[in-house]
Design a protein around this motif. Structure first.
Motif, PDB file in Angstrom:
ATOM      1  N   ASP A 148       0.827  -1.205   0.000  1.00 41.46           N
ATOM      2  CA  ASP A 148       0.000   0.000   0.000  1.00 41.46           C
ATOM      3  C   ASP A 148       0.862   1.256   0.000  1.00 41.46           C
ATOM      4  OD1 ASP A 148      -2.345  -1.415  -0.063  1.00 41.46           O
ATOM      5  OD2 ASP A 148      -2.673  -1.363   2.112  1.00 41.46           O
ATOM      6  N   ALA A 149       1.910   1.261   0.841  1.00 42.34           N
ATOM      7  CA  ALA A 149       2.805   2.423   0.902  1.00 42.34           C
ATOM      8  C   ALA A 149       3.509   2.634  -0.424  1.00 42.34           C
ATOM      9  CB  ALA A 149       3.824   2.238   2.022  1.00 42.34           C
ATOM     10  N   LEU A 150       3.880   1.528  -1.068  1.00 43.37           N
ATOM     11  CA  LEU A 150       4.545   1.624  -2.356  1.00 43.37           C
ATOM     12  C   LEU A 150       3.623   2.233  -3.412  1.00 43.37           C
ATOM     13  CD1 LEU A 150       7.004   0.951  -4.141  1.00 43.37           C
ATOM     14  CD2 LEU A 150       6.048  -1.335  -4.459  1.00 43.37           C
ATOM     15  N   TRP A 151       2.362   1.846  -3.392  1.00 39.66           N
ATOM     16  CA  TRP A 151       1.407   2.365  -4.372  1.00 39.66           C
ATOM     17  C   TRP A 151       1.014   3.810  -4.069  1.00 39.66           C
ATOM     18  CZ3 TRP A 151      -0.256   1.725  -9.041  1.00 39.66           C
ATOM     19  CH2 TRP A 151      -1.458   2.318  -9.442  1.00 39.66           C
ATOM     20  N   ILE A 152       0.745   4.115  -2.825  1.00 38.15           N
ATOM     21  CA  ILE A 152       0.300   5.464  -2.452  1.00 38.15           C
ATOM     22  C   ILE A 152       1.404   6.487  -2.704  1.00 38.15           C
ATOM     23  CG2 ILE A 152      -0.392   6.915  -0.509  1.00 38.15           C
ATOM     24  CD1 ILE A 152      -1.791   4.436   0.669  1.00 38.15           C
ATOM     25  N   ASN A 153       2.654   6.094  -2.412  1.00 38.17           N
ATOM     26  CA  ASN A 153       3.784   7.029  -2.541  1.00 38.17           C
ATOM     27  C   ASN A 153       4.603   6.769  -3.796  1.00 38.17           C
ATOM     28  OD1 ASN A 153       3.812   8.373   0.354  1.00 38.17           O
ATOM     29  ND2 ASN A 153       3.562   6.177   0.689  1.00 38.17           N
ATOM     30  N   ARG A 154       3.990   6.155  -4.810  1.00 40.25           N
ATOM     31  CA  ARG A 154       4.726   5.747  -5.995  1.00 40.25           C
ATOM     32  C   ARG A 154       5.418   6.910  -6.695  1.00 40.25           C
ATOM     33  NH1 ARG A 154      -0.671   5.618  -6.828  1.00 40.25           N
ATOM     34  NH2 ARG A 154      -1.567   6.629  -8.677  1.00 40.25           N
ATOM     35  N   ALA A 155       4.770   8.063  -6.754  1.00 41.54           N
ATOM     36  CA  ALA A 155       5.372   9.209  -7.439  1.00 41.54           C
ATOM     37  C   ALA A 155       6.606   9.706  -6.681  1.00 41.54           C
ATOM     38  CB  ALA A 155       4.348  10.324  -7.591  1.00 41.54           C
TER      39      ALA A 155
ATOM     40  N   HIS B  92      12.631   9.917  -6.076  1.00 37.29           N
ATOM     41  CA  HIS B  92      13.857   9.672  -5.311  1.00 37.29           C
ATOM     42  C   HIS B  92      14.692   8.568  -5.954  1.00 37.29           C
ATOM     43  CE1 HIS B  92      13.262  12.298  -1.832  1.00 37.29           C
ATOM     44  NE2 HIS B  92      11.971  11.983  -1.867  1.00 37.29           N
ATOM     45  N   ALA B  93      14.035   7.549  -6.498  1.00 35.77           N
ATOM     46  CA  ALA B  93      14.763   6.464  -7.159  1.00 35.77           C
ATOM     47  C   ALA B  93      15.527   6.980  -8.372  1.00 35.77           C
ATOM     48  CB  ALA B  93      13.794   5.357  -7.574  1.00 35.77           C
ATOM     49  N   GLY B  94      14.974   7.960  -9.065  1.00 31.16           N
ATOM     50  CA  GLY B  94      15.658   8.543 -10.215  1.00 31.16           C
ATOM     51  C   GLY B  94      16.965   9.210  -9.817  1.00 31.16           C
ATOM     52  N   PHE B  95      16.959   9.932  -8.691  1.00 28.27           N
ATOM     53  CA  PHE B  95      18.183  10.564  -8.208  1.00 28.27           C
ATOM     54  C   PHE B  95      19.218   9.512  -7.815  1.00 28.27           C
ATOM     55  CE2 PHE B  95      15.214  14.158  -7.334  1.00 28.27           C
ATOM     56  CZ  PHE B  95      15.875  15.136  -8.068  1.00 28.27           C
ATOM     57  N   THR B  96      18.769   8.486  -7.104  1.00 30.89           N
ATOM     58  CA  THR B  96      19.699   7.430  -6.692  1.00 30.89           C
ATOM     59  C   THR B  96      20.297   6.721  -7.895  1.00 30.89           C
ATOM     60  OG1 THR B  96      18.501   7.074  -4.613  1.00 30.89           O
ATOM     61  CG2 THR B  96      19.932   5.293  -5.365  1.00 30.89           C
TER      62      THR B  96
ATOM     63  N   GLY C 105      16.872  11.151  -3.041  1.00 31.24           N
ATOM     64  CA  GLY C 105      17.377   9.795  -3.161  1.00 31.24           C
ATOM     65  C   GLY C 105      16.667   8.845  -2.206  1.00 31.24           C
ATOM     66  N   LEU C 106      16.745   7.556  -2.502  1.00 32.60           N
ATOM     67  CA  LEU C 106      16.049   6.559  -1.691  1.00 32.60           C
ATOM     68  C   LEU C 106      16.599   6.503  -0.268  1.00 32.60           C
ATOM     69  CD1 LEU C 106      15.719   3.666  -4.294  1.00 32.60           C
ATOM     70  CD2 LEU C 106      13.889   5.131  -3.404  1.00 32.60           C
ATOM     71  N   GLY C 107      17.903   6.715  -0.114  1.00 33.29           N
ATOM     72  CA  GLY C 107      18.477   6.732   1.228  1.00 33.29           C
ATOM     73  C   GLY C 107      17.913   7.855   2.072  1.00 33.29           C
TER      74      GLY C 107
ATOM     75  N   VAL D 126       9.597   2.986   4.625  1.00 33.04           N
ATOM     76  CA  VAL D 126      11.009   2.581   4.643  1.00 33.04           C
ATOM     77  C   VAL D 126      11.181   1.254   3.913  1.00 33.04           C
ATOM     78  CG1 VAL D 126      12.952   1.917   6.098  1.00 33.04           C
ATOM     79  CG2 VAL D 126      11.484   3.807   6.798  1.00 33.04           C
ATOM     80  N   PHE D 127      10.303   0.294   4.211  1.00 38.35           N
ATOM     81  CA  PHE D 127      10.373  -1.003   3.564  1.00 38.35           C
ATOM     82  C   PHE D 127      10.077  -0.890   2.068  1.00 38.35           C
ATOM     83  CE2 PHE D 127      10.658  -2.699   7.710  1.00 38.35           C
ATOM     84  CZ  PHE D 127      11.016  -4.037   7.621  1.00 38.35           C
ATOM     85  N   ALA D 128       9.157  -0.018   1.704  1.00 37.88           N
ATOM     86  CA  ALA D 128       8.846   0.170   0.286  1.00 37.88           C
ATOM     87  C   ALA D 128      10.046   0.726  -0.465  1.00 37.88           C
ATOM     88  CB  ALA D 128       7.641   1.097   0.141  1.00 37.88           C
ATOM     89  N   ALA D 129      10.712   1.724   0.123  1.00 37.51           N
ATOM     90  CA  ALA D 129      11.908   2.288  -0.504  1.00 37.51           C
ATOM     91  C   ALA D 129      13.021   1.251  -0.581  1.00 37.51           C
ATOM     92  CB  ALA D 129      12.382   3.513   0.270  1.00 37.51           C
ATOM     93  N   LEU D 130      13.153   0.443   0.459  1.00 42.58           N
ATOM     94  CA  LEU D 130      14.170  -0.615   0.463  1.00 42.58           C
ATOM     95  C   LEU D 130      13.891  -1.656  -0.623  1.00 42.58           C
ATOM     96  CD1 LEU D 130      16.674  -1.770   1.857  1.00 42.58           C
ATOM     97  CD2 LEU D 130      15.135  -2.960   3.438  1.00 42.58           C
ATOM     98  N   LEU D 131      12.620  -1.970  -0.807  1.00 37.50           N
ATOM     99  CA  LEU D 131      12.238  -2.912  -1.862  1.00 37.50           C
ATOM    100  C   LEU D 131      12.595  -2.369  -3.240  1.00 37.50           C
ATOM    101  CD1 LEU D 131      10.801  -5.478  -2.847  1.00 37.50           C
ATOM    102  CD2 LEU D 131       8.653  -4.212  -2.735  1.00 37.50           C
ATOM    103  N   VAL D 132      12.292  -1.104  -3.468  1.00 38.75           N
ATOM    104  CA  VAL D 132      12.619  -0.485  -4.755  1.00 38.75           C
ATOM    105  C   VAL D 132      14.134  -0.467  -4.965  1.00 38.75           C
ATOM    106  CG1 VAL D 132      12.549   1.673  -6.066  1.00 38.75           C
ATOM    107  CG2 VAL D 132      10.523   0.894  -4.831  1.00 38.75           C
ATOM    108  N   LEU D 133      14.883  -0.171  -3.903  1.00 33.55           N
ATOM    109  CA  LEU D 133      16.340  -0.167  -4.004  1.00 33.55           C
ATOM    110  C   LEU D 133      16.867  -1.551  -4.370  1.00 33.55           C
ATOM    111  CD1 LEU D 133      19.100   1.223  -3.607  1.00 33.55           C
ATOM    112  CD2 LEU D 133      18.945   0.584  -1.180  1.00 33.55           C
ATOM    113  N   SER D 134      16.317  -2.582  -3.756  1.00 31.87           N
ATOM    114  CA  SER D 134      16.760  -3.950  -4.046  1.00 31.87           C
ATOM    115  C   SER D 134      16.475  -4.324  -5.495  1.00 31.87           C
ATOM    116  CB  SER D 134      16.055  -4.934  -3.099  1.00 31.87           C
ATOM    117  OG  SER D 134      16.362  -4.646  -1.750  1.00 31.87           O
ATOM    118  N   VAL D 135      15.278  -4.000  -5.962  1.00 26.91           N
ATOM    119  CA  VAL D 135      14.920  -4.301  -7.347  1.00 26.91           C
ATOM    120  C   VAL D 135      15.810  -3.518  -8.309  1.00 26.91           C
ATOM    121  CG1 VAL D 135      13.093  -4.119  -9.077  1.00 26.91           C
ATOM    122  CG2 VAL D 135      12.550  -4.923  -6.770  1.00 26.91           C
ATOM    123  N   MET D 136      16.060  -2.254  -7.990  1.00 33.04           N
ATOM    124  CA  MET D 136      16.908  -1.427  -8.841  1.00 33.04           C
ATOM    125  C   MET D 136      18.327  -1.983  -8.898  1.00 33.04           C
ATOM    126  SD  MET D 136      17.577   2.703  -8.628  1.00 33.04           S
ATOM    127  CE  MET D 136      18.574   2.573  -7.141  1.00 33.04           C
ATOM    128  N   THR D 137      18.842  -2.472  -7.778  1.00 38.17           N
ATOM    129  CA  THR D 137      20.181  -3.052  -7.738  1.00 38.17           C
ATOM    130  C   THR D 137      20.268  -4.294  -8.612  1.00 38.17           C
ATOM    131  OG1 THR D 137      20.535  -2.222  -5.482  1.00 38.17           O
ATOM    132  CG2 THR D 137      21.954  -4.018  -6.234  1.00 38.17           C
TER     133      THR D 137
END
Length: 243
Positions: A37-44, A49-53, A195-197, A212-223
């Motif tokens: 839910d957090a990932l979807w609600i805060n997707r933008a 932040h993922a773009g900067f990272t 950035g995601l951090g 926090v977990f949503a951002a961590l998930l995106v970071l893992s997928v991006m890696t």
């Protein structure tokens, strides 16, 4: 694919089971549904932040790889230089990058520069070390033959030692691609608003553990995607230019 899917389902089931059995509050360990839910609600916001990272990772990786490869070639040319720099490079790895991040932020400010610098530091060593190891493993018989035929040191390096060391360089680049996002996030943790951090730090301060977990998930997928992209690019380059 079935194995990966089964592993993901197992991890999610264990995650949810721990929450149920331990009665853990959401601010300590949010449920997988809450994270989704957090990932979807805060997707933008997460995407921004993922773009900067990602930009920091790509720039830091490219610069660190170039510097590492260049230093390896320089040390390959000069045994004396290699003898001086190798202990220094080894000693540099005893200093935690996290300890250097605040100093780099103090020197370079709160923009992208210190994050890129931390990424460069993380990428630089595995690339330089792996490439230098490959340069030093050129078959002695091939080197002797090239010298007998009158090849200069430059031609030997360009046409013999570097091509023979490319598999080692590729190994270093694949390893560095996995570590590069760590450098960017460490820099963002220490100082910065993008950035995601930085998003993780701000969300943690507001007790938004699901974010926090949503951002961590995106970071893992991006890696994973970044590492796969680097591996694919190396594979295509090898098929096109390799022996």
């Amino acid at each position: 694919m079935r194995t990966v899917a089964a592993l993901i389902v197992t991890v999610l089931a264990l995650w949810q089971g721990i929450i149920w059995l331990a009665q853990m509050p959401p601010f300590l360990l949010p449920s997988p549904v809450a994270v989704a839910d957090a990932l979807w609600i805060n997707r933008a916001e997460i995407a921004r932040h993922a773009g900067f990272t990602l930009a920091e990772v790509v720039l830091g990786f490219a610069l660190g790889a170039a510097l590492g490869a260049a230093l390896a070639v320089a040390m390959g040319f000069s045994q004396r230089l290699a003898g001086v720099l190798r202990p220094i490079l080894t000693f540099s790895q005893t200093i935690p990058v996290f300890a250097l991040a605040p100093i780099l932020t103090l020197w370079l400010g709160f923009g992208m520069a210190p994050k890129i610098a931390v990424t460069v530091l993380i990428v630089f060593f595995p690339v330089a070390s792996a490439f230098l190891d490959g340069l030093m493993r050129t078959p002695q018989a091939a080197l002797d033959l090239a010298q007998v035929m009158g090849a200069s040191r430059l031609r030997i390096m360009r046409h013999l030692r570097v091509p023979a060391a490319l598999p080692s360089l590729a190994t270093g680049l694949r390893l560095a691609a996995v570590y590069a996002p760590i450098g960017a996030v460490i820099g963002e943790w220490v100082g910065g608003a993008r950035g995601l951090g930085a998003l993780m730090i701000h969300a943690n301060g507001r007790m938004k553990t699901d974010l926090v977990f949503a951002a961590l998930l995106v970071l893992s997928v991006m890696t994973v995607i970044f590492a796969k992209a680097v591996a694919l690019a190396l594979h295509r380059l090898w098929r096109r230019y390799g022996a």
